[in-house]
Design a protein around this motif. Structure first.
Motif, mmCIF file in Angstrom:
data_model
loop_
_atom_site.group_PDB
_atom_site.id
_atom_site.type_symbol
_atom_site.label_atom_id
_atom_site.label_comp_id
_atom_site.label_asym_id
_atom_site.label_seq_id
_atom_site.Cartn_x
_atom_site.Cartn_y
_atom_site.Cartn_z
ATOM 1 N N LYS A 16 0.817 -1.061 -0.119
ATOM 2 C CA LYS A 16 0.232 0.019 -0.055
ATOM 3 C C LYS A 16 0.926 1.254 0.031
ATOM 4 N N ALA A 17 2.064 1.224 -0.701
ATOM 5 C CA ALA A 17 2.932 2.194 -0.470
ATOM 6 C C ALA A 17 2.497 3.528 -1.228
ATOM 7 N N PHE A 18 1.765 3.482 -2.214
ATOM 8 C CA PHE A 18 1.323 4.679 -2.835
ATOM 9 C C PHE A 18 0.255 5.370 -2.067
ATOM 10 N N THR A 19 -0.670 4.900 -1.130
ATOM 11 C CA THR A 19 -1.605 5.601 -0.431
ATOM 12 C C THR A 19 -0.622 5.697 0.993
ATOM 13 N N ASN A 20 0.292 4.909 1.471
ATOM 14 C CA ASN A 20 0.841 4.891 2.785
ATOM 15 C C ASN A 20 1.677 5.761 3.056
ATOM 16 N N GLY A 21 2.438 5.956 1.807
ATOM 17 C CA GLY A 21 3.731 6.898 1.863
ATOM 18 C C GLY A 21 4.972 5.944 1.657
ATOM 19 N N ALA A 51 3.018 -4.617 -15.218
ATOM 20 C CA ALA A 51 2.796 -4.030 -13.941
ATOM 21 C C ALA A 51 2.623 -5.275 -12.889
ATOM 22 N N VAL A 52 2.785 -4.953 -11.706
ATOM 23 C CA VAL A 52 2.643 -5.937 -10.538
ATOM 24 C C VAL A 52 1.084 -5.731 -10.084
ATOM 25 N N ASP A 53 0.550 -7.055 -9.622
ATOM 26 C CA ASP A 53 -0.568 -6.970 -9.114
ATOM 27 C C ASP A 53 -0.800 -6.315 -7.660
ATOM 28 N N GLY A 54 -1.771 -5.786 -7.496
ATOM 29 C CA GLY A 54 -1.838 -4.723 -6.239
ATOM 30 C C GLY A 54 -3.671 -4.679 -5.938
ATOM 31 N N PHE A 55 -3.420 -4.137 -4.649
ATOM 32 C CA PHE A 55 -4.950 -3.558 -3.979
ATOM 33 C C PHE A 55 -5.427 -2.580 -5.149
ATOM 34 N N PRO A 56 -6.696 -2.860 -5.482
ATOM 35 C CA PRO A 56 -7.046 -2.113 -6.616
ATOM 36 C C PRO A 56 -7.161 -0.406 -6.380
ATOM 37 N N GLU A 57 -7.134 0.030 -5.333
ATOM 38 C CA GLU A 57 -7.055 1.685 -5.197
ATOM 39 C C GLU A 57 -5.415 2.074 -5.397
ATOM 40 N N PRO A 64 4.401 1.019 -8.933
ATOM 41 C CA PRO A 64 5.669 0.106 -9.044
ATOM 42 C C PRO A 64 6.160 0.271 -7.698
ATOM 43 N N ILE A 65 5.939 1.451 -6.850
ATOM 44 C CA ILE A 65 6.540 1.301 -5.425
ATOM 45 C C ILE A 65 5.824 0.466 -4.417
ATOM 46 N N THR A 66 4.426 -0.039 -4.909
ATOM 47 C CA THR A 66 3.965 -1.217 -4.098
ATOM 48 C C THR A 66 4.382 -2.527 -4.106
#
Length: 512
Positions: free
Chosen positions: A369-374, A471-477, A482-484
């Motif tokens: 969740k690094a995109f929204t977490n920081g 792209a890597v798979d991730g949480f939808p939001e 890539p940072i996730t």
């Protein structure tokens, strides 16, 4: 593609699929609505104005799991289930955000009133239940949990600041164009002029965007210090290594569970994982199940589980999970790319010998969740073969012809000496300090380094648009940022093999 160990969907999960299915167009892939389209757009002189609501690309919520430190062991199962419920709530809210763009364009308060407000109410109830679980387990629930209930709208161009608040956002969740917004940040990229939906990529995926890619030749050599706090191996201390040969998931073991973060929760990851090593890893596996499982590793004493989000080529391929949670129903679409190589190596410490890892030790590196977490816990990096002195964490790389994409994850290598896990799945392990030593009485353990090499057709980036991206798979939001990227490990080596690993590393030998 192969077998999938997904369990039966829960009723709540089924509702998420139903909501996502309403977004489907044509061949069954999700088509997320244009993030920036607005009834107020104007193409005059290439200048656009947008309603505030239309600029909310995703939802940023405080990561409650990272804030929990003292959860009694007997309460962790209930707390983990509530944390997973919080993730499901965000997924549902994001699906609603993506499916109501027309309504948002005509009402600047729509996102706050119809999406973020109800989400806050649901999160408040889940946070209350977390407190109840902690108190029932004999612990003291942290005060003010409800301060983590509020979520905000967020643009698609910059990572969050880690507290659920948007730095450019102080109006109840609505982003404003401040002159440095989506046009200047490359997210518009000219795609609106030709009618192509930004974030669609032709197959329904919400990202990645053109700005998420960088030519490897434009990455400065040694710009990311892999020797300081990440790669612990050095000339002093323990200089050996142990390589685990475990294949590249030839048995096609995939699921969207996460046994570490969401045990007992179906689809706890909301994205699909590759697995090597242990062949009985799903959300419902006990330690005994792991210990009694088969392994893909050559050394049968290594039943550890090594897993990471799959890498996909967004080329319109309908994978086995195209209509499933964790897959296409949550925006993870396209062809799953198996690694051509999966190098799993344990190395030593610059300053000291290493001690044995305890059995069933769990380590997560990176942050899904690094995109929204920081970016505080972001760790994995991308590079290209032949250019591996150039590593980048917040971009996917464009490699020249004949070069392959490389994903690298170097794990935490200091252990608190007591716990195989912690409430937030991080506090029991740490990275080395600047001089390579472990702080706070932590002990040096073998450092796991995972290097994955992929044959990836190079995406095409033209006029601010990317075609056939990977792209890597991730949480939808998380918008496939890539940072996730992240990597997970549970140690299930038998005692004899772990002792051999330690002896090899401390003795300066290279073993496998």
């Amino acid at each position: 593609m192969g077998r999938n160990t997904r369990k039966r969907r829960s009723p709540l999960a089924t509702k998420v699929v139903a909501g996502a299915a309403a977004l489907a167009v044509g061949g069954g892939g999700l088509v997320w609505a244009n993030f920036y389209a607005s009834a107020h757009e104007s193409d005059s002189s290439h200048h656009r104005t947008r309603s505030a609501g239309a600029q909310v690309a995703t939802i940023q919520c405080p990561d409650v799991g990272q804030e929990l430190r003292n959860v009694p062991r007997g309460a962790r199962s209930g707390v983990d289930k509530e944390l997973a419920r919080l993730d499901e709530q965000i997924t549902e809210a994001y699906a609603r955000l993506a499916s109501t763009r027309q309504a948002q364009s005509g009402d600047s308060s729509y996102v706050q009133n119809a999406i973020l407000g109800p989400l806050k109410s649901k999160r408040t109830a889940a946070l209350d239940r977390i407190g109840i679980n902690i108190r029932r387990g004999g612990g003291d629930a942290p005060g003010g949990l409800d301060r983590f209930a509020e979520c905000r709208g967020m643009g698609a161009d910059q990572p969050g600041n880690g507290n659920g608040q948007d730095d450019q956002n102080d109006n109840g969740g609505q982003d404003q164009d401040n002159g440095q917004g989506q046009d200047g940040g490359g997210q518009d990229g000219g795609g609106q002029d030709d009618g192509q939906n930004q974030g669609d990529n032709g197959n329904g995926a919400a990202g990645p965007f053109a700005d998420d890619f960088v030519d490897i030749n434009d990455v400065q050599p040694n710009s990311r210090d892999l020797e300081n706090g990440l790669a612990a191996n050095g000339d002093g201390g323990s200089t050996g290594s142990f390589t685990a040969v475990c294949g590249v998931n030839e048995d096609n073991l995939f699921n969207s569970d996460n046994l570490i973060v969401a045990p007992g929760v179906d689809n706890g990851a909301h994205h699909t994982h590759d697995y090597v090593g242990n062949q009985n890893n799903n959300a419902f596996s006990s330690d005994d199940d792991l210990a009694g499982a088969d392994t893909s590793c050559q050394n049968q004493g290594d039943k550890s589980t090594y897993y990471w989000p799959v890498l996909r080529l967004q080329d319109g391929t309908q994978e086995f999970d195209a209509n499933d949670l964790g897959g296409g129903a949550e925006g993870n679409v396209g062809k799953i790319l198996k690694a051509a190589e999966a190098e799993i190596k344990f190395v030593g410490n610059q300053q000291s010998d290493v001690v044995a890892m305890p059995k069933f030790l769990r380590i997560i590196t990176g942050d899904a969740k690094a995109f929204t977490n920081g970016v505080a816990n972001a760790n994995s990096s991308f590079s290209c073969t032949g250019f591996e002195d150039r590593q980048v964490t917040d971009k996917y790389v464009l490699c020249p012809e004949g070069s392959q994409v490389v994903r690298t994850s170097n794990f935490q290598s200091c252990w608190d000496g007591q716990n195989i896990d912690s409430a937030n799945h991080r506090d029991h392990v740490a990275f080395v300090q600047g001089d390579g030593s472990c702080a706070n009485g932590f002990q040096a353990i073998p450092q796991l380094q995972v290097r994955l090499v992929y044959d990836v057709p190079a995406p095409t980036v033209e006029n601010g648009q990317v075609q056939n991206p990977y792209a890597v798979d991730g949480f939808p939001e998380q918008l496939h940022k890539p940072i996730t990227d992240h990597n997970d490990f549970i140690n299930v080596m038998d005692e004899n093999l772990m002792n051999e690993v330690v002896d090899c590393i401390n003795g300066g030998e290279d073993c496998q």
